[in-house]
Design a protein around this motif. Sequence first.
Motif, PDB file in Angstrom:
ATOM      1  N   CYS A  32       4.056  -0.671   1.167  1.00 36.71           N
ATOM      2  CA  CYS A  32       4.330   0.887   0.992  1.00 36.71           C
ATOM      3  C   CYS A  32       5.688   0.966   1.154  1.00 36.71           C
ATOM      4  O   CYS A  32       6.430   1.656   2.049  1.00 36.71           O
ATOM      5  N   PRO A  33       6.481   0.305  -0.056  1.00 34.28           N
ATOM      6  CA  PRO A  33       7.870   0.438  -0.079  1.00 34.28           C
ATOM      7  C   PRO A  33       8.453   1.903   0.066  1.00 34.28           C
ATOM      8  O   PRO A  33       7.766   2.749  -0.913  1.00 34.28           O
ATOM      9  N   GLU A  37       9.577   0.640  -8.100  1.00 34.26           N
ATOM     10  CA  GLU A  37       9.778   0.361  -9.297  1.00 34.26           C
ATOM     11  C   GLU A  37       8.696   1.231 -10.398  1.00 34.26           C
ATOM     12  O   GLU A  37       7.901   1.617 -10.089  1.00 34.26           O
ATOM     13  N   GLU A  38       9.150   1.403 -11.783  1.00 36.51           N
ATOM     14  CA  GLU A  38       8.347   2.009 -12.743  1.00 36.51           C
ATOM     15  C   GLU A  38       7.085   0.990 -12.625  1.00 36.51           C
ATOM     16  O   GLU A  38       7.152   0.146 -13.002  1.00 36.51           O
ATOM     17  N   GLY A  39       5.887   1.630 -12.836  1.00 34.40           N
ATOM     18  CA  GLY A  39       4.694   1.065 -12.795  1.00 34.40           C
ATOM     19  C   GLY A  39       4.421   0.409 -11.629  1.00 34.40           C
ATOM     20  O   GLY A  39       3.043  -0.061 -11.728  1.00 34.40           O
ATOM     21  N   GLU A  40       4.985   0.563 -10.427  1.00 35.20           N
ATOM     22  CA  GLU A  40       4.368   0.009  -9.174  1.00 35.20           C
ATOM     23  C   GLU A  40       3.765   1.058  -8.277  1.00 35.20           C
ATOM     24  O   GLU A  40       4.106   1.993  -8.394  1.00 35.20           O
ATOM     25  N   VAL A  41       2.756   0.448  -7.536  1.00 30.62           N
ATOM     26  CA  VAL A  41       1.978   1.388  -6.662  1.00 30.62           C
ATOM     27  C   VAL A  41       1.999   0.953  -5.373  1.00 30.62           C
ATOM     28  O   VAL A  41       2.286  -0.308  -4.957  1.00 30.62           O
ATOM     29  N   ARG A  42       1.920   2.028  -4.446  1.00 28.70           N
ATOM     30  CA  ARG A  42       1.811   1.623  -2.900  1.00 28.70           C
ATOM     31  C   ARG A  42       0.360   1.051  -2.515  1.00 28.70           C
ATOM     32  O   ARG A  42      -0.580   1.715  -3.289  1.00 28.70           O
ATOM     33  N   ARG A  43       0.272   0.164  -1.953  1.00 27.69           N
ATOM     34  CA  ARG A  43      -1.097  -0.480  -1.417  1.00 27.69           C
ATOM     35  C   ARG A  43      -1.235  -0.081  -0.071  1.00 27.69           C
ATOM     36  O   ARG A  43      -1.542  -1.017   0.695  1.00 27.69           O
ATOM     37  N   ARG A  45      -4.032   0.957   1.444  1.00 25.92           N
ATOM     38  CA  ARG A  45      -5.339   0.351   1.777  1.00 25.92           C
ATOM     39  C   ARG A  45      -5.274  -1.012   2.136  1.00 25.92           C
ATOM     40  O   ARG A  45      -5.907  -1.248   3.323  1.00 25.92           O
ATOM     41  N   THR A  46      -4.678  -1.703   1.790  1.00 28.10           N
ATOM     42  CA  THR A  46      -4.477  -3.127   1.875  1.00 28.10           C
ATOM     43  C   THR A  46      -3.706  -3.295   3.235  1.00 28.10           C
ATOM     44  O   THR A  46      -4.181  -3.950   3.915  1.00 28.10           O
ATOM     45  N   MET A  47      -2.645  -2.362   3.466  1.00 30.03           N
ATOM     46  CA  MET A  47      -1.888  -2.558   4.725  1.00 30.03           C
ATOM     47  C   MET A  47      -2.980  -2.130   5.737  1.00 30.03           C
ATOM     48  O   MET A  47      -3.035  -2.604   6.906  1.00 30.03           O
ATOM     49  N   TRP A  48      -3.891  -1.166   5.784  1.00 29.55           N
ATOM     50  CA  TRP A  48      -4.568  -0.731   6.636  1.00 29.55           C
ATOM     51  C   TRP A  48      -5.867  -1.530   6.903  1.00 29.55           C
ATOM     52  O   TRP A  48      -6.288  -1.754   8.013  1.00 29.55           O
ATOM     53  N   LEU A  49      -6.164  -2.186   5.968  1.00 27.97           N
ATOM     54  CA  LEU A  49      -7.248  -3.233   6.172  1.00 27.97           C
ATOM     55  C   LEU A  49      -6.581  -4.610   7.071  1.00 27.97           C
ATOM     56  O   LEU A  49      -7.481  -4.823   7.938  1.00 27.97           O
ATOM     57  N   ILE A  50      -5.224  -4.896   6.761  1.00 24.49           N
ATOM     58  CA  ILE A  50      -4.884  -5.870   7.673  1.00 24.49           C
ATOM     59  C   ILE A  50      -4.637  -5.427   8.927  1.00 24.49           C
ATOM     60  O   ILE A  50      -4.768  -6.077   9.955  1.00 24.49           O
ATOM     61  N   ILE A  51      -4.081  -4.056   9.101  1.00 21.72           N
ATOM     62  CA  ILE A  51      -4.175  -3.717  10.601  1.00 21.72           C
ATOM     63  C   ILE A  51      -5.385  -3.386  11.218  1.00 21.72           C
ATOM     64  O   ILE A  51      -5.731  -3.948  12.321  1.00 21.72           O
TER      65      ILE A  51
END
Length: 126
Positions: A32-33, A37-43, A45-51
Amino acid sequence: REGTYMALSSAPLFLAKLPVGFLSGLLLEEYCPEHLEEGEVRRSRTMWLIIGLSTIVSPVMITLLWGYISSGGEGKDGTSANGGQRLADAGEVNMEDDSSEDSYQHKPLISNISLPRVRQKERPLV
């Protein structure tokens, strides 16, 4: 004594703060930076899966190893995990036998606490 106990009992929480802070910073930066950048998305769900996966490890391990944890590290043959004998077998006096069926660990928790009842004031009929 009490101060020492209180300091030592909070030590695990204090020691966990450093790695948790470091890990949360890494996860936020990677998944979740702040600036995209253009076309980049925050992930997120992946972060919360790891947590979630890192958090669930402890309850799963406790559940799987409960027999070992509750026996105090003793196997079924009465020897400890390092192969030694139980203290009671080695001549030590065992003040309370927790393995008996009358032990407090085998009885359900029964609470005899009763809360005081508050009488409601009668309201006049209008």
